[in-house]
Design a protein around this motif. Structure first.
Motif, PDB file in Angstrom:
ATOM      1  N   CYS A  79       0.872  -1.082   0.060  1.00 33.77           N
ATOM      2  CA  CYS A  79       0.069  -0.100   0.000  1.00 33.77           C
ATOM      3  C   CYS A  79       0.774   1.267  -0.075  1.00 33.77           C
ATOM      4  O   CYS A  79       0.616   2.234  -0.888  1.00 33.77           O
ATOM      5  CB  CYS A  79      -0.860   0.270   1.245  1.00 33.77           C
ATOM      6  SG  CYS A  79      -1.892  -1.402   1.548  1.00 33.77           S
ATOM      7  N   LEU A 114      -7.204   2.654  -4.824  1.00 30.02           N
ATOM      8  CA  LEU A 114      -7.385   2.683  -6.155  1.00 30.02           C
ATOM      9  C   LEU A 114      -8.174   1.199  -7.068  1.00 30.02           C
ATOM     10  O   LEU A 114      -8.171   1.106  -8.082  1.00 30.02           O
ATOM     11  CB  LEU A 114      -5.948   2.755  -7.088  1.00 30.02           C
ATOM     12  CG  LEU A 114      -5.876   4.189  -7.996  1.00 30.02           C
ATOM     13  CD1 LEU A 114      -5.857   5.278  -6.672  1.00 30.02           C
ATOM     14  CD2 LEU A 114      -4.659   4.285  -8.491  1.00 30.02           C
ATOM     15  N   ALA A 146     -13.157  -0.280   1.041  1.00 35.23           N
ATOM     16  CA  ALA A 146     -11.927  -0.903   1.852  1.00 35.23           C
ATOM     17  C   ALA A 146     -10.616   0.039   1.211  1.00 35.23           C
ATOM     18  O   ALA A 146     -10.273  -0.247   0.147  1.00 35.23           O
ATOM     19  CB  ALA A 146     -11.841  -2.357   1.672  1.00 35.23           C
ATOM     20  N   SER A 148      -6.590   0.447   3.036  1.00 29.93           N
ATOM     21  CA  SER A 148      -5.661  -0.389   4.005  1.00 29.93           C
ATOM     22  C   SER A 148      -4.601   0.574   4.450  1.00 29.93           C
ATOM     23  O   SER A 148      -4.242   1.464   3.596  1.00 29.93           O
ATOM     24  CB  SER A 148      -5.415  -1.627   3.607  1.00 29.93           C
ATOM     25  OG  SER A 148      -6.386  -2.607   3.282  1.00 29.93           O
ATOM     26  N   ASN A 335      -7.857 -12.028  -4.171  1.00 30.50           N
ATOM     27  CA  ASN A 335      -8.669 -11.086  -3.948  1.00 30.50           C
ATOM     28  C   ASN A 335      -8.472  -9.723  -3.850  1.00 30.50           C
ATOM     29  O   ASN A 335      -9.247  -8.820  -3.700  1.00 30.50           O
ATOM     30  CB  ASN A 335      -9.780 -11.540  -2.954  1.00 30.50           C
ATOM     31  CG  ASN A 335     -10.742 -12.694  -3.334  1.00 30.50           C
ATOM     32  OD1 ASN A 335     -11.295 -12.536  -4.442  1.00 30.50           O
ATOM     33  ND2 ASN A 335     -10.855 -13.435  -2.293  1.00 30.50           N
TER      34      ASN A 335
HETATM   35  C1  LIG Z   1      -8.639  -6.800   3.720  1.00 29.66           C
HETATM   36  C2  LIG Z   1      -8.879  -6.064   2.581  1.00 29.66           C
HETATM   37  C3  LIG Z   1      -8.242  -4.898   2.382  1.00 29.66           C
HETATM   38  C4  LIG Z   1      -8.327  -3.967   1.103  1.00 29.66           C
HETATM   39  N1  LIG Z   1      -7.741  -3.044   0.839  1.00 29.66           N
HETATM   40  C5  LIG Z   1      -7.750  -2.180  -0.151  1.00 29.66           C
HETATM   41  C6  LIG Z   1      -7.023  -1.048  -0.359  1.00 29.66           C
HETATM   42  O1  LIG Z   1      -5.930  -0.595   0.490  1.00 29.66           O
HETATM   43  N2  LIG Z   1      -7.292  -0.247  -1.303  1.00 29.66           N
HETATM   44  C7  LIG Z   1      -8.380  -0.577  -2.364  1.00 29.66           C
HETATM   45  O2  LIG Z   1      -8.485   0.372  -3.073  1.00 29.66           O
HETATM   46  N3  LIG Z   1      -8.904  -1.458  -2.244  1.00 29.66           N
HETATM   47  C8  LIG Z   1      -8.762  -2.594  -1.236  1.00 29.66           C
HETATM   48  N4  LIG Z   1      -9.722  -3.557  -0.945  1.00 29.66           N
HETATM   49  C9  LIG Z   1     -10.331  -3.979  -2.237  1.00 29.66           C
HETATM   50  C10 LIG Z   1      -9.641  -5.166  -2.938  1.00 29.66           C
HETATM   51  O3  LIG Z   1      -8.537  -4.794  -3.554  1.00 29.66           O
HETATM   52  C11 LIG Z   1     -10.798  -5.838  -3.786  1.00 29.66           C
HETATM   53  O4  LIG Z   1     -11.169  -4.794  -4.680  1.00 29.66           O
HETATM   54  C12 LIG Z   1     -11.601  -6.522  -3.012  1.00 29.66           C
HETATM   55  O5  LIG Z   1     -11.345  -7.694  -2.479  1.00 29.66           O
HETATM   56  C13 LIG Z   1     -13.042  -7.032  -3.748  1.00 29.66           C
HETATM   57  O6  LIG Z   1     -12.711  -7.435  -5.183  1.00 29.66           O
HETATM   58  P1  LIG Z   1     -13.985  -7.897  -6.172  1.00 29.66           P
HETATM   59  O7  LIG Z   1     -13.715  -7.479  -7.514  1.00 29.66           O
HETATM   60  O8  LIG Z   1     -14.082  -9.436  -5.612  1.00 29.66           O
HETATM   61  O9  LIG Z   1     -15.077  -7.155  -5.477  1.00 29.66           O
HETATM   62  P2  LIG Z   1     -16.449  -7.691  -4.974  1.00 29.66           P
HETATM   63  O10 LIG Z   1     -16.014  -7.894  -3.476  1.00 29.66           O
HETATM   64  O11 LIG Z   1     -17.210  -8.832  -5.579  1.00 29.66           O
HETATM   65  O12 LIG Z   1     -17.193  -6.400  -4.955  1.00 29.66           O
HETATM   66  C14 LIG Z   1     -17.697  -5.759  -6.032  1.00 29.66           C
HETATM   67  C15 LIG Z   1     -17.860  -4.049  -5.879  1.00 29.66           C
HETATM   68  O13 LIG Z   1     -18.839  -3.876  -4.736  1.00 29.66           O
HETATM   69  C16 LIG Z   1     -18.538  -2.950  -4.075  1.00 29.66           C
HETATM   70  N5  LIG Z   1     -18.618  -3.372  -2.580  1.00 29.66           N
HETATM   71  C17 LIG Z   1     -17.968  -4.444  -2.138  1.00 29.66           C
HETATM   72  N6  LIG Z   1     -18.173  -4.359  -0.827  1.00 29.66           N
HETATM   73  C18 LIG Z   1     -18.657  -3.119  -0.371  1.00 29.66           C
HETATM   74  C19 LIG Z   1     -19.209  -2.561   0.733  1.00 29.66           C
HETATM   75  N7  LIG Z   1     -18.983  -3.182   1.866  1.00 29.66           N
HETATM   76  N8  LIG Z   1     -19.765  -1.340   0.590  1.00 29.66           N
HETATM   77  C20 LIG Z   1     -19.981  -0.851  -0.648  1.00 29.66           C
HETATM   78  N9  LIG Z   1     -19.692  -1.300  -1.503  1.00 29.66           N
HETATM   79  C21 LIG Z   1     -18.973  -2.514  -1.470  1.00 29.66           C
HETATM   80  C22 LIG Z   1     -17.370  -2.360  -4.553  1.00 29.66           C
HETATM   81  O14 LIG Z   1     -17.639  -1.351  -5.374  1.00 29.66           O
HETATM   82  C23 LIG Z   1     -16.849  -3.521  -4.911  1.00 29.66           C
HETATM   83  O15 LIG Z   1     -15.583  -3.361  -5.798  1.00 29.66           O
HETATM   84  C24 LIG Z   1      -9.328  -4.211   0.241  1.00 29.66           C
HETATM   85  C25 LIG Z   1     -10.043  -5.687   0.600  1.00 29.66           C
HETATM   86  C26 LIG Z   1      -9.995  -6.380   1.310  1.00 29.66           C
HETATM   87  C27 LIG Z   1     -10.546  -7.493   1.753  1.00 29.66           C
END
Ligand SMILES: Cc1cc2nc3c(=O)[nH]c(=O)nc-3n(C[C@H](O)[C@H](O)[C@H](O)COP(=O)(O)OP(=O)(O)OC[C@H]3O[C@@H](n4cnc5c(N)ncnc54)[C@H](O)[C@@H]3O)c2cc1C
Length: 349
Positions: A79, A114, A146, A148, A335
């Motif tokens: 990060c 991002l 999210a 971090s 993920n």
């Molecule tokens: C522990 C952890 C740390 C992370 N740290 C970062 C970080 O530092 N910077 C960063 O940019 N991303 C961060 N993420 C996000 C990560 O990089 C992924 O984007 C995420 O894991 C989900 O990807 P996905 O494509 O499977 O989306 P999915 O989980 O399938 O979600 C699809 C979309 O739904 C929306 N969504 C999901 N959950 C929520 C919620 N609770 N509230 C509102 N909308 C939501 C978002 O638009 C998301 O992209 C983090 C995730 C986790 C679990």
């Protein structure tokens, strides 16, 4: 690839200041902030006298070594390095002069919001943040699910839509008025990563803190490094999983040798991915080339942590088992944006 001159010092730093924290990071959601700052203070993140590529080649080795001990903290370092990448690439000279030394020398920690913009640019989702131009800067609104490596005094990169035809990239302070953070610690692993849901309500970002007024051009320049720094998260975990398998080779009269995946198979694949990665770093990082390496690293890491669970056997199933921790951490690696499905989509395009 440039070799680290201070290897022993890094090993010592890991032994003394990270190893004692690993269980606390995993079990008590402890954020190893002081260790991350110490890396900078000890000079491991300095780019002085190096090109961006040379600095990256050295820094990926640090991410690898940290992740072999604790991928959660390796991810926090990623990060920070993503934020460093934005600051190193910005054309806003004043911003670079203000933040670069502090980010490199262990005075300040950075982060990145991002994931959503990366998905936006891959045609997966809409941008979550909006920006309105006002006198002297932009006003940002929206929410990121999210982000971090956040905390008091930390800064993070974010991209917002300024109308239909422009996207801007800002460096946002966690302490700015209108920024609210809600800690997230109910994950399967990674709870020590200082991850927060982040809401921005009428957050004023002055021009001095704008990384780029043309994010559409800025993103292609920074995203190869964004992905580059992720690869050693998986390679470090894989190395640790292989070491764990090697430790229990002779247990139960060598019965592990009958299992379908052997440490030698994984080592061979690790050597191959490492060679591809090194070639990218040595010959200049390309977007598609690094995506291929990142994809291979994801599947290798999953295979390695799965196999290590089988080789270690019963002890791997204990709550505090390092093999179990790596299994949970590896599922985050898959993920983390670009996720496995996102990688597959981009590599198909
Ligand atoms: C522990 C952890 C740390 C992370 N740290 C970062 C970080 O530092 N910077 C960063 O940019 N991303 C961060 N993420 C996000 C990560 O990089 C992924 O984007 C995420 O894991 C989900 O990807 P996905 O494509 O499977 O989306 P999915 O989980 O399938 O979600 C699809 C979309 O739904 C929306 N969504 C999901 N959950 C929520 C919620 N609770 N509230 C509102 N909308 C939501 C978002 O638009 C998301 O992209 C983090 C995730 C986790 C679990």
């Amino acid at each position: 690839m440039q070799t680290l001159q201070q290897e022993r010092t890094l090993d010592e730093l890991l032994q003394q200041e990270l190893k004692p924290l690993v269980r606390k990071v995993d079990e008590e959601a402890y954020y190893a902030e002081s260790f991350l700052l110490q890396l900078g203070r000890d000079g491991w993140l300095s780019s002085e006298g190096l090109t961006v590529g040379e600095a990256a080649a050295r820094e990926v080795q640090v991410v690898h070594a940290v992740s072999a001990n604790c991928m959660t903290t390796g991810f926090n370092l990623w990060c920070h390095l993503a934020a460093l990448t934005y600051v190193r690439h910005t054309e806003n000279e004043a911003l670079r002069a203000r933040f670069l030394p502090a980010l490199e020398n262990g005075e300040l920690l950075g982060a990145t919001g991002l994931s959503n913009p990366m998905k936006y640019y891959a045609g997966l989702e809409k941008l979550h943040l909006n920006a309105e131009r006002v006198s002297g800067g932009y006003v940002l609104n929206g929410a990121l699910p999210a982000v971090s490596n956040l905390g008091k005094g930390h800064w993070f990169g974010a991209i917002a839509a300024a109308g239909d035809d422009q996207r801007i990239m800002a460096f946002v302070s966690c302490d700015a008025e209108g920024v609210s953070l809600k800690e997230k610690t109910a994950y399967l692993g990674l709870n020590g990563s200082a991850t927060y849901a982040c809401r921005l309500q009428d957050v004023f970002v002055p021009d001095e803190e704008i990384l780029s007024e043309d994010a559409d051009t800025f993103v292609p320049a920074i995203r190869p490094y964004f992905v580059t720094y992720q690869v050693p998260l998986g390679l470090g975990v894989t190395e640790a999983a292989i070491a764990s398998m090697n430790k229990c080779r002779s247990r139960q009269h060598g019965a592990n040798q009958l299992l379908p995946v052997q440490p030698e198979d994984l080592q061979e694949r690790l050597d191959q991915v490492t060679a591809d990665f090194t070639q990218q770093l040595d010959q200049g990082v390309t977007w598609k080339g690094m995506l291929e390496v990142r994809r291979k690293a994801v599947y290798l890491t999953l295979d390695a942590v799965n196999a290590a669970m089988m080789h270690t056997g019963g002890p791997a199933y204990l709550q505090a088992s390092p093999d179990g921790r790596r299994l949970r951490e590896a599922f985050f690696f898959l993920n983390l944006t670009p996720t496995a499905k996102h990688l597959e989509k981009m590599l198909q395009a």
